[in-house]
Design an enzyme around this catalytic site. Structure first.
Site, PDB file in Angstrom:
ATOM      1  N   VAL A  56       0.830  -1.208   0.000  1.00 33.62           N
ATOM      2  CA  VAL A  56       0.000   0.000   0.000  1.00 33.62           C
ATOM      3  C   VAL A  56       0.865   1.260   0.000  1.00 33.62           C
ATOM      4  O   VAL A  56       0.635   2.192  -0.782  1.00 33.62           O
ATOM      5  CB  VAL A  56      -0.957  -0.013   1.217  1.00 33.62           C
ATOM      6  CG1 VAL A  56      -1.620   1.340   1.409  1.00 33.62           C
ATOM      7  CG2 VAL A  56      -2.021  -1.088   1.024  1.00 33.62           C
ATOM      8  N   GLU A  69      -4.472  -5.606  -4.826  1.00 34.87           N
ATOM      9  CA  GLU A  69      -3.191  -6.043  -5.367  1.00 34.87           C
ATOM     10  C   GLU A  69      -3.434  -6.601  -6.761  1.00 34.87           C
ATOM     11  O   GLU A  69      -4.441  -7.244  -7.020  1.00 34.87           O
ATOM     12  CB  GLU A  69      -2.563  -7.121  -4.472  1.00 34.87           C
ATOM     13  CG  GLU A  69      -1.956  -6.517  -3.223  1.00 34.87           C
ATOM     14  CD  GLU A  69      -1.412  -7.556  -2.265  1.00 34.87           C
ATOM     15  OE1 GLU A  69      -1.079  -8.663  -2.684  1.00 34.87           O
ATOM     16  OE2 GLU A  69      -1.331  -7.231  -1.062  1.00 34.87           O
ATOM     17  N   PHE A 113     -17.171 -11.095  -7.595  1.00 37.15           N
ATOM     18  CA  PHE A 113     -16.941 -11.852  -6.350  1.00 37.15           C
ATOM     19  C   PHE A 113     -17.952 -12.976  -6.147  1.00 37.15           C
ATOM     20  O   PHE A 113     -18.425 -13.228  -5.047  1.00 37.15           O
ATOM     21  CB  PHE A 113     -16.926 -10.902  -5.129  1.00 37.15           C
ATOM     22  CG  PHE A 113     -15.585 -10.260  -4.970  1.00 37.15           C
ATOM     23  CD1 PHE A 113     -14.653 -10.778  -4.099  1.00 37.15           C
ATOM     24  CD2 PHE A 113     -15.242  -9.157  -5.726  1.00 37.15           C
ATOM     25  CE1 PHE A 113     -13.402 -10.213  -3.984  1.00 37.15           C
ATOM     26  CE2 PHE A 113     -13.997  -8.590  -5.625  1.00 37.15           C
ATOM     27  CZ  PHE A 113     -13.067  -9.115  -4.755  1.00 37.15           C
ATOM     28  N   CYS A 122      -5.409  -9.400   3.178  1.00 39.99           N
ATOM     29  CA  CYS A 122      -6.495  -8.568   3.711  1.00 39.99           C
ATOM     30  C   CYS A 122      -7.714  -9.352   4.195  1.00 39.99           C
ATOM     31  O   CYS A 122      -8.037  -9.309   5.381  1.00 39.99           O
ATOM     32  CB  CYS A 122      -6.929  -7.551   2.662  1.00 39.99           C
ATOM     33  SG  CYS A 122      -5.664  -6.324   2.360  1.00 39.99           S
ATOM     34  N   LYS A 179      -7.454 -11.650   7.431  1.00 42.83           N
ATOM     35  CA  LYS A 179      -7.163 -10.936   8.686  1.00 42.83           C
ATOM     36  C   LYS A 179      -8.250  -9.910   8.998  1.00 42.83           C
ATOM     37  O   LYS A 179      -8.585  -9.694  10.165  1.00 42.83           O
ATOM     38  CB  LYS A 179      -5.776 -10.288   8.643  1.00 42.83           C
ATOM     39  CG  LYS A 179      -5.704  -8.942   7.984  1.00 42.83           C
ATOM     40  CD  LYS A 179      -4.356  -8.283   8.235  1.00 42.83           C
ATOM     41  CE  LYS A 179      -4.190  -7.018   7.401  1.00 42.83           C
ATOM     42  NZ  LYS A 179      -5.204  -6.002   7.559  1.00 42.83           N
TER      43      LYS A 179
HETATM   44  N1  LIG Z   1      -2.113  -5.166   0.504  1.00 43.26           N
HETATM   45  C1  LIG Z   1      -3.314  -4.733   0.153  1.00 43.26           C
HETATM   46  O1  LIG Z   1      -3.845  -5.116  -0.871  1.00 43.26           O
HETATM   47  C2  LIG Z   1      -4.052  -3.758   1.032  1.00 43.26           C
HETATM   48  C3  LIG Z   1      -5.176  -3.093   0.519  1.00 43.26           C
HETATM   49  C4  LIG Z   1      -5.839  -2.182   1.331  1.00 43.26           C
HETATM   50  C5  LIG Z   1      -5.423  -1.970   2.637  1.00 43.26           C
HETATM   51  N2  LIG Z   1      -4.344  -2.667   3.112  1.00 43.26           N
HETATM   52  C6  LIG Z   1      -3.898  -2.392   4.482  1.00 43.26           C
HETATM   53  O2  LIG Z   1      -2.774  -1.513   4.412  1.00 43.26           O
HETATM   54  C7  LIG Z   1      -1.851  -1.835   5.461  1.00 43.26           C
HETATM   55  C8  LIG Z   1      -0.495  -2.166   4.861  1.00 43.26           C
HETATM   56  O3  LIG Z   1      -0.608  -3.339   4.079  1.00 43.26           O
HETATM   57  P1  LIG Z   1       0.553  -3.835   3.105  1.00 43.26           P
HETATM   58  O4  LIG Z   1       0.030  -4.997   2.365  1.00 43.26           O
HETATM   59  O5  LIG Z   1       1.087  -2.668   2.368  1.00 43.26           O
HETATM   60  O6  LIG Z   1       1.636  -4.312   4.200  1.00 43.26           O
HETATM   61  P2  LIG Z   1       3.170  -4.683   3.967  1.00 43.26           P
HETATM   62  O7  LIG Z   1       3.501  -5.661   5.005  1.00 43.26           O
HETATM   63  O8  LIG Z   1       3.414  -4.974   2.528  1.00 43.26           O
HETATM   64  O9  LIG Z   1       3.927  -3.296   4.281  1.00 43.26           O
HETATM   65  C9  LIG Z   1       4.012  -2.712   5.537  1.00 43.26           C
HETATM   66  C10 LIG Z   1       5.363  -2.013   5.636  1.00 43.26           C
HETATM   67  O10 LIG Z   1       5.402  -1.230   6.826  1.00 43.26           O
HETATM   68  C11 LIG Z   1       6.715  -1.267   7.325  1.00 43.26           C
HETATM   69  N3  LIG Z   1       6.717  -0.812   8.714  1.00 43.26           N
HETATM   70  C12 LIG Z   1       6.297  -1.472   9.826  1.00 43.26           C
HETATM   71  N4  LIG Z   1       6.430  -0.686  10.908  1.00 43.26           N
HETATM   72  C13 LIG Z   1       6.923   0.499  10.487  1.00 43.26           C
HETATM   73  C14 LIG Z   1       7.249   1.727  11.147  1.00 43.26           C
HETATM   74  N5  LIG Z   1       7.059   1.891  12.456  1.00 43.26           N
HETATM   75  N6  LIG Z   1       7.743   2.742  10.406  1.00 43.26           N
HETATM   76  C15 LIG Z   1       7.918   2.589   9.070  1.00 43.26           C
HETATM   77  N7  LIG Z   1       7.628   1.464   8.391  1.00 43.26           N
HETATM   78  C16 LIG Z   1       7.112   0.428   9.088  1.00 43.26           C
HETATM   79  C17 LIG Z   1       7.133  -2.703   7.122  1.00 43.26           C
HETATM   80  O11 LIG Z   1       8.532  -2.871   7.168  1.00 43.26           O
HETATM   81  C18 LIG Z   1       6.540  -2.979   5.733  1.00 43.26           C
HETATM   82  O12 LIG Z   1       7.462  -2.702   4.702  1.00 43.26           O
HETATM   83  C19 LIG Z   1      -2.484  -2.981   6.243  1.00 43.26           C
HETATM   84  O13 LIG Z   1      -3.216  -2.459   7.317  1.00 43.26           O
HETATM   85  C20 LIG Z   1      -3.426  -3.602   5.228  1.00 43.26           C
HETATM   86  O14 LIG Z   1      -4.496  -4.262   5.840  1.00 43.26           O
HETATM   87  C21 LIG Z   1      -3.638  -3.531   2.337  1.00 43.26           C
END
Ligand SMILES: NC(=O)c1ccc[n+]([C@@H]2O[C@H](COP(=O)([O-])OP(=O)(O)OC[C@H]3O[C@@H](n4cnc5c(N)ncnc54)[C@H](O)[C@@H]3O)[C@@H](O)[C@H]2O)c1
Length: 441
Positions: free
Chosen positions: A11, A158, A255, A266, A269
Site C-alpha cells: 500500500v 493487489e 466476487f 487482507c 485478517k
Molecule cells: N495489501 C493490500 O492489498 C491492502 C489493501 C488495502 C489496505 N491494506 C492495508 O494496508 C496496510 C499495509 O498493508 P501492506 O500490504 O502494504 O503491508 P506490507 O507488510 O506490505 O507493508 C508494511 C510495511 O510497513 C513497514 N513498517 C512497519 N512498521 C513500520 C514503522 N514503524 N515505520 C515505518 N515502516 C514500518 C514494514 O517494514 C513494511 O514494509 C495494512 O493495514 C493492510 O491491511 C492492504
C-alpha cells in the site's frame, strides 16, 4: 504538496508512487533497511503491474525518495500517512503495534502542525489510540498539541493497485476537522477529475467502512463456496448458478466465483479482526464468523478431492501445482490457499512441484527447508514426473494450456481445479479427468 508515507509495502509504495506522479514530493519511510536499499538501487520489491515505471520516473524527477531516516520523514511534511502492516494478533484482533509505533515517532519528533492519516486497515477506535500515543509523546517533552488524526482507509486491490489508486471508486475521509479535510481534498483532487469521489464521514464510520467492504466481499465468496459444495452434492453446476444469479443487477457478477477459499493479506485478517472487535463490543457478528469458518474448510476441499481420487496415503505421489500467489497478478502468498493445499499434501506423504509466474521467489524462500516442495521455473517443468495437476491461481497463462502436453506429461491425466478455469466437456474430450469446484467431475 509534501507528503510522508510511513511504511513502504504494497500500500505504501503504491500510494507514495502515485502521489508523486501527481506532482507531490513524497518521502517513503520504512524500518526495513533491506527493502529501502533495494528501492534506492532501483529494484521494486513487489510484483505489481505498472508500478515500476511510475516509481522510476518520479525518483528520477526528484519527487520520490526512500529512506529509513525517521527524523527526516517527520520533518518532511505536514501530512503523515501511516501505511504500515496490521497483521492479526494471537486472538485474531488487528495488531496495532506498528501503527502506534509510527504515531509515537511522529509525536516524538514533530515540531509544527501535522495531519496524521491512518491508511492502514484498523479497527474502530484506532484513531483515538493514535491520538493518545501522539499526545503522550508530546506531553513527555512539554510540547503543544497541534495535530489532527484522519482515517483514510485504502481500497486498492493487489494486481490492479496502480489503476485503483489512480482511478478510485471512492476516497473515504474520516474527520471532522475542516483544515485536515481541505488538505486531503486537495491531495486527492488529481485522482477524481470526472466526478467527486471523496466521501467525508465520521472517523469511526470511516474505520468501519473498510471492514464492512472486505466483510461483504468475503461473505459473497464464502456464500458461493458453500453453495458450490451443495451443488456438487446434488448434481447442480455452480458456474451455471453463478451466471443465473449474477445477471440480476441487484446481485451482479463480481466476487461470485467458487474456488478453494479466499486468501491474501487482507480478507482473512480483516474478517478475523472484524469478528473480534464485534465480539469485544458485545455485538458478535454471526455471519462473519460463518464466513471465516466456511473459508477455513474450503481451503482443504482440493486436497480432499485428491485423496478421494488417489487414496488417503499419498506417499510416493507427486502433485504438480500451478499457482502459488493468492490471486493472479501478484506475488503475494500471505494466507494463500496454496499454502493449505501444500500442507495437506505433504502431511499425506506427497511431494509437490510448484510453479507460479510471479511468486516463485517468495515460494522458494518459504519452502527453502522443505524437501517435499520444489519450485519450478515453468508450468511444463512442474508437470514432469507428476501424478496429477492442481491449479490454485487464475493466472492468464493457465487459462488455455496445451492439454495434449499435459496428458503426455502426467502419470494420471487428472486436473484438480481450484479456480474452475476450464470447460468440463472440453477436458473430457481431451482425455483428462477433471475435478473442479461445485461442478460435475
Ligand atoms: N495489501 C493490500 O492489498 C491492502 C489493501 C488495502 C489496505 N491494506 C492495508 O494496508 C496496510 C499495509 O498493508 P501492506 O500490504 O502494504 O503491508 P506490507 O507488510 O506490505 O507493508 C508494511 C510495511 O510497513 C513497514 N513498517 C512497519 N512498521 C513500520 C514503522 N514503524 N515505520 C515505518 N515502516 C514500518 C514494514 O517494514 C513494511 O514494509 C495494512 O493495514 C493492510 O491491511 C492492504
Amino acid at each position: 504538496m509534501n507528503v510522508t508515507v510511513i511504511g513502504t509495502g504494497y500500500v505504501g509504495l503504491v500510494t507514495g508512487a502515485c502521489l508523486a506522479d501527481a506532482g507531490n514530493h513524497v518521502f517513503c519511510l520504512d524500518v526495513d533497511e533491506k527493502k529501502i536499499d533495494r528501492l534506492i538501487r532501483g529494484e521494486i520489491p513487489i510484483f505489481e503491474p505498472g508500478l515500476e515505471p511510475i516509481v522510476k520516473r518520479n525518483e528520477a524527477a526528484g519527487r520520490l525518495r526512500f529512506s529509513t531516516d525517521v527524523a527526516a520523514s517527520v520533518a518532511h511534511a505536514e501530512l503523515q500517512i501511516i501505511a504500515v502492516g496490521t497483521p492479526p494478533g494471537e486472538d485474531g484482533s488487528a495488531d496495532l503495534q506498528h501503527v502506534v509505533a509510527a504515531a509515537r515517532a511522529v509525536g516524538r519528533l514533530m515540531q509544527g502542525y501535522k495531519v496524521v492519516v491512518t491508511k492502514s486497515t484498523v479497527p474502530v477506535g484506532t484513531a483515538d489510540k493514535v491520538k493518545q500515543a501522539i499526545i503522550e509523546e508530546l506531553k513527555s517533552r512539554h510540547h503543544g498539541h497541534d495535530f489532527t488524526v484522519v482515517s483514510n482507509p485504502e481500497f486498492l486491490k493487489e494486481g490492479a493497485a496502480v489503476e485503483d489508486f489512480m482511478r478510485p471508486d471512492r476516497v473515504i475521509v474520516g474527520s471532522d476537522d475542516p483544515r485536515a479535510i481541505a488538505m486531503l481534498r486537495s491531495l486527492y483532487t488529481p485522482f477524481q477529475r470526472n466526478r467527486e469521489r471523496i466521501m467525508v464521514m465520521g472517523v469511526r464510520s470511516a474505520e468501519l467502512t473498510k471492514y464492512a467492504a472486505n466483510g461483504m466481499l468475503a461473505t459473497r465468496i464464502s456464500f458461493m463456496n458453500e453453495l458450490a459444495n451443495l451443488a456438487e452434492a446434488i448434481g447442480a453446476d455452480i458456474e451455471e448458478v453463478r451466471r443465473g444469479i449474477g445477471s440480476d443487477p441487484r446481485i451482479g457478477y463480481q466476487f461470485l466465483y467458487a474456488g478453494a477459499g479466499f486468501g491474501g493479506s487482507c480478507f482473512p485478517k480483516d474478517v478475523k479482526a472484524l469478528r473480534r472487535s464485534a465480539a469485544e463490543a458485545g455485538k458478535p457478528l454471526k455471519l462473519i464468523g460463518a464466513v471465516e469458518e466456511v473459508n477455513e474448510a474450503q481451503k482443504h476441499v482440493l486436497a480432499d478431492k485428491i485423496r478421494a481420487r488417489f487414496g488417503d496415503k499419498l506417499k510416493g505421489r507427486c502433485i504438480a501445482l500451478w499457482g502459488l500467489a493468492f490471486k493472479a497478478n501478484t506475488d503475494d502468498m500471505r494466507e494463500a490457499p496454496s499454502l493449505a493445499l501444500i500442507d495437506d499434501l505433504v502431511a499425506a506423504g506427497a511431494s509437490v512441484r510448484a510453479y507460479d509466474p510471479a511468486a516463485g521467489q517468495e515460494a522458494a524462500r518459504i519452502f527453502a527447508k522443505n524437501p517435499s516442495v520444489k519450485v519450478e521455473q515453468s508450468a511444463m517443468a512442474a508437470l514432469q514426473g507428476a501424478d496429477a495437476l492442481a491449479i490454485l491461481t487464475e493466472w492468464q497463462e493457465f487459462r488455455s494450456p496445451d492439454f495434449d502436453a499435459i496428458v503426455k506429461a502426467l502419470k494420471t491425466p487428472a486436473i484438480f481445479d481450484g479456480r474452475n478455469l476450464y470447460d468440463p466437456a472440453t477436458l473430457k474430450a481431451q482425455g483428462l479427468e477433471y475435478y473442479p469446484i461445485g461442478r460435475k467431475s
